[in-house]
Design an enzyme around this catalytic site. Structure first.
Site, PDB file in Angstrom:
ATOM      1  N   TYR A  37       0.848  -1.200   0.000  1.00  0.00           N
ATOM      2  CA  TYR A  37       0.000   0.000   0.000  1.00  0.00           C
ATOM      3  C   TYR A  37       0.879   1.243   0.000  1.00  0.00           C
ATOM      4  O   TYR A  37       0.731   2.121  -0.856  1.00  0.00           O
ATOM      5  CB  TYR A  37      -0.903  -0.011   1.238  1.00  0.00           C
TER       6      TYR A  37
HETATM    7  O1  LIG Z   1      -1.898   7.184   7.935  1.00  0.00           O
HETATM    8  C1  LIG Z   1      -2.209   6.641   6.874  1.00  0.00           C
HETATM    9  O2  LIG Z   1      -1.862   7.065   5.763  1.00  0.00           O
HETATM   10  C2  LIG Z   1      -3.004   5.359   6.932  1.00  0.00           C
HETATM   11  O3  LIG Z   1      -3.754   5.324   8.149  1.00  0.00           O
HETATM   12  C3  LIG Z   1      -4.490   4.117   8.320  1.00  0.00           C
HETATM   13  O4  LIG Z   1      -3.574   3.065   8.498  1.00  0.00           O
HETATM   14  P1  LIG Z   1      -3.189   2.687  10.024  1.00  0.00           P
HETATM   15  O5  LIG Z   1      -2.425   3.781  10.675  1.00  0.00           O
HETATM   16  O6  LIG Z   1      -2.584   1.337   9.994  1.00  0.00           O
HETATM   17  O7  LIG Z   1      -4.619   2.676  10.734  1.00  0.00           O
HETATM   18  P2  LIG Z   1      -5.365   1.479  11.517  1.00  0.00           P
HETATM   19  O8  LIG Z   1      -5.535   0.314  10.661  1.00  0.00           O
HETATM   20  O9  LIG Z   1      -6.565   2.107  12.090  1.00  0.00           O
HETATM   21  O10 LIG Z   1      -4.334   1.089  12.681  1.00  0.00           O
HETATM   22  C4  LIG Z   1      -4.093   2.034  13.724  1.00  0.00           C
HETATM   23  C5  LIG Z   1      -3.122   1.407  14.714  1.00  0.00           C
HETATM   24  O11 LIG Z   1      -3.768   0.298  15.321  1.00  0.00           O
HETATM   25  C6  LIG Z   1      -2.964  -0.873  15.192  1.00  0.00           C
HETATM   26  N1  LIG Z   1      -3.873  -2.021  15.098  1.00  0.00           N
HETATM   27  C7  LIG Z   1      -4.632  -2.207  13.992  1.00  0.00           C
HETATM   28  C8  LIG Z   1      -5.513  -3.258  13.930  1.00  0.00           C
HETATM   29  C9  LIG Z   1      -5.606  -4.166  15.026  1.00  0.00           C
HETATM   30  O12 LIG Z   1      -6.362  -5.148  15.011  1.00  0.00           O
HETATM   31  N2  LIG Z   1      -4.829  -3.931  16.124  1.00  0.00           N
HETATM   32  C10 LIG Z   1      -3.974  -2.878  16.187  1.00  0.00           C
HETATM   33  O13 LIG Z   1      -3.284  -2.705  17.202  1.00  0.00           O
HETATM   34  C11 LIG Z   1      -2.132  -0.639  13.942  1.00  0.00           C
HETATM   35  O14 LIG Z   1      -0.921  -1.393  13.992  1.00  0.00           O
HETATM   36  C12 LIG Z   1      -1.863   0.860  14.042  1.00  0.00           C
HETATM   37  O15 LIG Z   1      -0.749   1.082  14.909  1.00  0.00           O
HETATM   38  C13 LIG Z   1      -5.401   3.811   7.131  1.00  0.00           C
HETATM   39  O16 LIG Z   1      -5.927   2.494   7.249  1.00  0.00           O
HETATM   40  C14 LIG Z   1      -4.640   3.919   5.832  1.00  0.00           C
HETATM   41  O17 LIG Z   1      -5.549   3.784   4.727  1.00  0.00           O
HETATM   42  C15 LIG Z   1      -3.974   5.270   5.777  1.00  0.00           C
HETATM   43  O18 LIG Z   1      -3.314   5.468   4.554  1.00  0.00           O
END
Ligand SMILES: O=C(O)[C@H]1O[C@H](OP(=O)(O)OP(=O)(O)OC[C@H]2O[C@@H](n3ccc(=O)[nH]c3=O)[C@H](O)[C@@H]2O)[C@H](O)[C@@H](O)[C@@H]1O
Length: 424
Positions: free
Chosen positions: A227
């Site tokens: 991604y």
């Molecule tokens: O900043 C961005 O550009 C990205 O932000 C998000 O990606 P992400 O930060 O991974 O957002 P989440 O999927 O909501 O995860 C947030 C945090 O929770 C953590 N997480 C996620 C899922 C889970 O089951 N448990 C968990 O601890 C992830 O590792 C991350 O640290 C969006 O999903 C992306 O589309 C976007 O491009």
């Protein structure tokens, strides 16, 4: 006159008139074959049009009505791709409410529950924003929109989002984030006048960088997920279309955007659902058990950054694919400049949901996730007047209020998570 000669001469005259006729017939046949070939091949191009999309007078009327500005002072006429998505629907609504012309495009794919996308489409329709069913890879639809109305800006938000899903469906990221982006640039560079483009890049391009906060001038050579790699590639592709064709292009690196009408695949949303259902939630932890952190950014702040980018975007300099001078090329961080750990996110959700989470702490899987993000927003502040004002506690309170009103605090509703449907 000898018969034979006569017949000879007659015959030779006969032969010559027959061969002339044959020649004439052959050339007509040849002409017919060639024109048939071109007709079939052009029909072939037409038949590539999606069966569902037919450019009709009724369709053009709906597009024009949706793009009719409602303010006098230099209104924008914006095509928002991904308009039934989370950020796309909020930006479309904000632009329409201030009087700009807005038309949306969305393929309503089933990456997450389509009913939520249709609900956003209905909300936009109530504000006279027409969201067209269509894919950014369909050149004909986008050309038809740009021919039907004088689009001044394209807010390109359609993409395959999600860091972790890339390991399940890599092709989807190429289809939307590479092929789809190139198609948008291709149609825009050929348009006359060329619109200015603002598009969604991602904080994930910073990948495994350790220098914090992340600045736009930092190297972005360590994407941690496909991604992120497609978003970084998009920034390189943007440079090419700016350099060759004079497209004015602004890339926005969003930092974990959250808020009402959000995306069910994101942690804040899926945690809320599971906490309410009494299901366990997986809280990832980084190396050495360190908490993961994100610079969570509330949707209203992101919308302000998007609108300011549109308002400050200079015109493209090309015309019909020919560049006439240097054009604007920008990239901005749109974050909150105050990272919060995932366990703290869960604490805040427990408070607003008044429900204890069943936490399962698990080592961060090698799934493309990064340990932290943190935005330096000085560039966006200086050039866009971008100033985020909503902290995570306030933003999550607004999200939970919306969630409970939309889903109810425990009603069984069918949700698409990933590519399968489940009862929440
Ligand atoms: O900043 C961005 O550009 C990205 O932000 C998000 O990606 P992400 O930060 O991974 O957002 P989440 O999927 O909501 O995860 C947030 C945090 O929770 C953590 N997480 C996620 C899922 C889970 O089951 N448990 C968990 O601890 C992830 O590792 C991350 O640290 C969006 O999903 C992306 O589309 C976007 O491009």
């Amino acid at each position: 006159m000898e018969r034979s000669n006569y017949f000879g001469r007659v015959g030779s005259r006969w032969h010559s008139s027959v061969s002339a006729k044959l020649l004439c017939l052959t050339s007509i046949l040849l002409l017919l074959t060639i024109s048939a070939f071109f007709w079939v091949s052009s029909a072939g191009i037409d038949s590539q049009r999606p069966p569902t999309f037919q450019r009709s007078h009724e369709w053009e009327k709906r597009v024009r009505q949706s793009c009719l500005p409602r303010r006098e002072d230099n209104p924008l006429v914006v095509l928002v791709t991904g308009a039934a998505g989370f950020v796309g629907s909020h930006v479309s609504l904000a632009l329409r409410k201030r009087g700009d012309g807005v038309v949306g495009l969305d393929n309503f794919n089933s990456y997450y529950e389509v009913s939520l996308k249709r609900a956003r489409q209905e909300l936009l329709a109530k504000h006279s924003v027409f969201v067209i069913d269509g894919d950014i890879n369909d050149k004909f639809i986008i050309e038809s929109i740009l021919e039907a109305v004088p689009i001044t800006h394209v807010m390109h938000l359609a993409a395959q989002a999600g860091v972790r899903y890339a390991m399940q469906n890599p092709q989807s990221y190429i289809h939307s984030n590479i092929a789809g982006l190139v198609n948008i640039f291709e149609v825009c560079k050929a348009a006359n006048p060329q619109p200015a483009i603002v598009w969604a890049s991602s904080s994930s391009v910073y990948g495994l960088n350790t220098k914090v906060p992340f600045s736009e001038a930092d190297r972005t050579d360590q994407p941690a997920s496909l991604y992120a790699a497609t978003k970084k590639a998009g920034e390189g592709i943007a440079h090419t279309y700016n350099h060759i064709y004079g497209l004015s292009i602004t890339g926005l690196r969003f930092f974990t955007v959250y808020g009402p009408w959000g995306r069910p695949d994101m942690a804040y949303f899926s945690f809320t659902r599971d906490i309410l259902k009494g299901n366990p939630i997986s809280v990832y932890s980084g190396a050495g058990g360190k908490d993961l952190a994100r610079d969570f950014t509330f949707i209203d702040d992101i919308v302000k950054g998007c609108v300011a980018s549109l308002d400050t975007a200079e015109k493209s300099t090309g015309s019909g694919g020919k560049k006439t001078g240097p054009a604007m090329l920008r990239v901005f961080n749109l974050g909150n400049t105050s990272p919060v750990t995932v366990p703290t996110l869960v604490d805040i959700l427990e408070k607003h949901l008044n429900t204890k989470a069943k936490r399962q702490i698990i080592k961060m899987p090698r799934n493309g996730d990064v340990p932290f993000t943190h935005a330096n927003i000085s560039s966006a502040q200086a050039q866009l007047g971008y100033r985020p004002t909503t902290n995570l506690d306030t933003g999550l309170k607004k999200f939970v209020k919306w969630y409970l009103s939309y889903y109810g605090d425990n009603t069984n509703r069918r949700l698409w998570v990933g590519n399968h449907e489940k009862i929440i």
